[in-house]
Design an enzyme around this catalytic site. Structure first.
Site, PDB file in Angstrom:
ATOM      1  N   GLY A  40       0.857  -1.194   0.000  1.00  0.00           N
ATOM      2  CA  GLY A  40       0.000   0.000   0.000  1.00  0.00           C
ATOM      3  C   GLY A  40       0.880   1.225   0.000  1.00  0.00           C
ATOM      4  O   GLY A  40       1.397   1.580  -1.055  1.00  0.00           O
ATOM      5  N   SER A 107       6.320  -4.568  -2.463  1.00  0.00           N
ATOM      6  CA  SER A 107       5.885  -3.215  -2.819  1.00  0.00           C
ATOM      7  C   SER A 107       6.126  -2.295  -1.624  1.00  0.00           C
ATOM      8  O   SER A 107       7.243  -2.275  -1.105  1.00  0.00           O
ATOM      9  CB  SER A 107       4.421  -3.289  -3.229  1.00  0.00           C
ATOM     10  OG  SER A 107       4.058  -2.172  -3.957  1.00  0.00           O
ATOM     11  N   ASP A 264       6.789  -5.008 -14.237  1.00  0.00           N
ATOM     12  CA  ASP A 264       6.136  -4.344 -13.095  1.00  0.00           C
ATOM     13  C   ASP A 264       6.099  -2.844 -13.401  1.00  0.00           C
ATOM     14  O   ASP A 264       7.137  -2.190 -13.409  1.00  0.00           O
ATOM     15  CB  ASP A 264       6.944  -4.627 -11.825  1.00  0.00           C
ATOM     16  CG  ASP A 264       6.329  -4.016 -10.571  1.00  0.00           C
ATOM     17  OD1 ASP A 264       6.681  -4.470  -9.475  1.00  0.00           O
ATOM     18  OD2 ASP A 264       5.510  -3.076 -10.713  1.00  0.00           O
ATOM     19  N   HIS A 292       3.527  -6.732 -11.316  1.00  0.00           N
ATOM     20  CA  HIS A 292       3.792  -6.313  -9.935  1.00  0.00           C
ATOM     21  C   HIS A 292       3.280  -7.295  -8.884  1.00  0.00           C
ATOM     22  O   HIS A 292       3.844  -7.400  -7.802  1.00  0.00           O
ATOM     23  CB  HIS A 292       3.129  -4.944  -9.720  1.00  0.00           C
ATOM     24  CG  HIS A 292       3.319  -4.379  -8.353  1.00  0.00           C
ATOM     25  ND1 HIS A 292       4.558  -4.014  -7.861  1.00  0.00           N
ATOM     26  CD2 HIS A 292       2.427  -4.123  -7.357  1.00  0.00           C
ATOM     27  CE1 HIS A 292       4.412  -3.532  -6.627  1.00  0.00           C
ATOM     28  NE2 HIS A 292       3.139  -3.584  -6.299  1.00  0.00           N
TER      29      HIS A 292
HETATM   30  C1  STX Z   1       2.658   1.909  -4.539  1.00  0.00           C
HETATM   31  N1  STX Z   1       2.049   0.911  -3.702  1.00  0.00           N
HETATM   32  C2  STX Z   1       2.114  -0.393  -4.204  1.00  0.00           C
HETATM   33  C3  STX Z   1       1.774  -1.371  -3.111  1.00  0.00           C
HETATM   34  O1  STX Z   1       2.363  -1.364  -2.056  1.00  0.00           O
HETATM   35  C4  STX Z   1       0.676  -2.285  -3.383  1.00  0.00           C
HETATM   36  N2  STX Z   1       0.216  -2.629  -4.558  1.00  0.00           N
HETATM   37  N3  STX Z   1      -0.804  -3.518  -4.329  1.00  0.00           N
HETATM   38  C5  STX Z   1      -0.932  -3.661  -3.037  1.00  0.00           C
HETATM   39  C6  STX Z   1      -1.944  -4.534  -2.363  1.00  0.00           C
HETATM   40  C7  STX Z   1      -1.716  -5.992  -2.761  1.00  0.00           C
HETATM   41  C8  STX Z   1      -1.846  -4.435  -0.846  1.00  0.00           C
HETATM   42  C9  STX Z   1      -3.337  -4.140  -2.806  1.00  0.00           C
HETATM   43  O2  STX Z   1      -0.019  -2.913  -2.392  1.00  0.00           O
END
Ligand code: STX
Length: 313
Positions: A40, A107, A264, A292
């Site tokens: 997130g 992420s 990604d 990603h």
């Molecule tokens: C830039 N934020 C990307 C990230 O942390 C992220 N992308 N998807 C998620 C979830 C799987 C938690 C929805 O987190």
């Protein structure tokens, strides 16, 4: 991935006057402990996240970070910074009487895992990281201002839609105004558009069931508000801080495996490569046919191989 399992313990941990965190434990009560650090920020944990770990070998701990998932108050931005979350990980480790633990994060989860390891290197047994995100201005620009937009033009149009033309030169700031609006309709509309942009672009092949998550008011509100809050504050870090030599030198001795999707577009491979260049001891796997998401077959397979490798450490 390992079969679905249920937690043997679910509980909450009060970490401030405002925040109470949800956590759960599954797998082997006497196994080697691992903490799952979700993305997130604001994404929360999913029950499938337990399945990256052999339940016979690992004591699997899932934590919903401040304002995310089942932690309360939902989507709360007060007392919600990278360093509050690092302290929360330590509070949870101490509450569970764990000396050292494996860290697993993708992420934003990779960002927070690196920030935690650099703050408490003596508490980390190993690091398994996916879709490296250092939260540099260049990374934010690529995904939220111009870059990924060239690869997903249809979804980009939908992401632009809530923002007036005159404000589109700074999309993160423009979304900040709407995500913090007093008008609930404006807030949720912006949250869903922000979340849909990320869920649509997270996999090499757009996954409609994955995109559907953005339609949940609770998920979209927490995910969008918390992500945007961190981004307008540059993650509460210096630009590129987690890549600085003096920070990397604190953790170079820790076994680390990185799994990165070649395509990604949310957290492009350039950042994983930059981490490898400053931390040559880490093991970097670039998956040739993935984006990603940790749920993409090539990424999930290598993540499980990594946790299996560290299970006996
Ligand atoms: C830039 N934020 C990307 C990230 O942390 C992220 N992308 N998807 C998620 C979830 C799987 C938690 C929805 O987190």
């Amino acid at each position: 991935m390992y079969p679905d399992i249920q937690p043997y313990e679910t509980s909450t941990l009060k970490v401030s006057d405002i925040h109470t965190l949800y956590y759960e434990i599954s797998g082997n009560k006497d196994g080697t402990p691992v903490i799952f650090v979700h993305g997130g920020p604001g994404g929360g944990c999913d029950e499938k996240d337990r399945s990256f770990f052999n339940p016979n070998k690992y004591k699997i701990i899932l934590l919903d970070q401040r304002g995310a998932g089942r932690s309360t108050p939902s989507a709360c931005l007060e007392e919600n910074t990278t360093w509050d979350l690092v302290k929360d990980l330590e509070k949870l480790r101490e509450a569970l009487k764990i000396e050292k633990w494996h860290i697993f994060g993708g992420s934003w989860g990779s960002t927070l895992s690196l920030a935690y390891a650099q703050s408490h290197p003596d508490r980390v047994k190993s690091l398994v990281l996916r879709g490296i995100f250092i939260l540099r201005k260049s990374e934010l620009k690529f995904f939220y201002q111009e870059g990924a937009s060239h690869l997903f033009p249809e979804a980009w149009d939908e992401y632009l839609e809530p923002i007036p033309e005159a404000e589109r030169h700074d999309m993160i700031l423009a979304y900040h105004a709407q995500l913090n609006s007093v008008d609930e309709g404006t807030k949720i509309r912006a949250a869903k558009a922000w979340s849909k942009w990320e869920m649509t672009t997270s996999k090499l092949y757009v996954d409609p069931s994955y995109v559907k998550r953005a339609e949940s008011d609770d998920f979209a509100n927490a995910f969008a508000r918390i992500e945007n809050h961190y981004f307008v504050n540059d993650g509460f870090m210096r630009d590129g801080q987690l890549l600085e030599k003096q920070e990397i030198d604190k953790i170079r001795h820790i076994p680390c495996i990185v799994v990165q999707g070649r395509y990604d577009v949310v957290c492009p491979a350039t950042t994983a490569y930059a981490l490898k260049k400053v931390w040559p001891e880490l093991e970097l796997h670039i998956v040739p046919d993935a984006g990603h998401s940790s749920r993409e077959i090539g990424i999930a397979k290598l993540l499980v191989e990594a946790t299996d490798k560290f299970a006996n450490k």
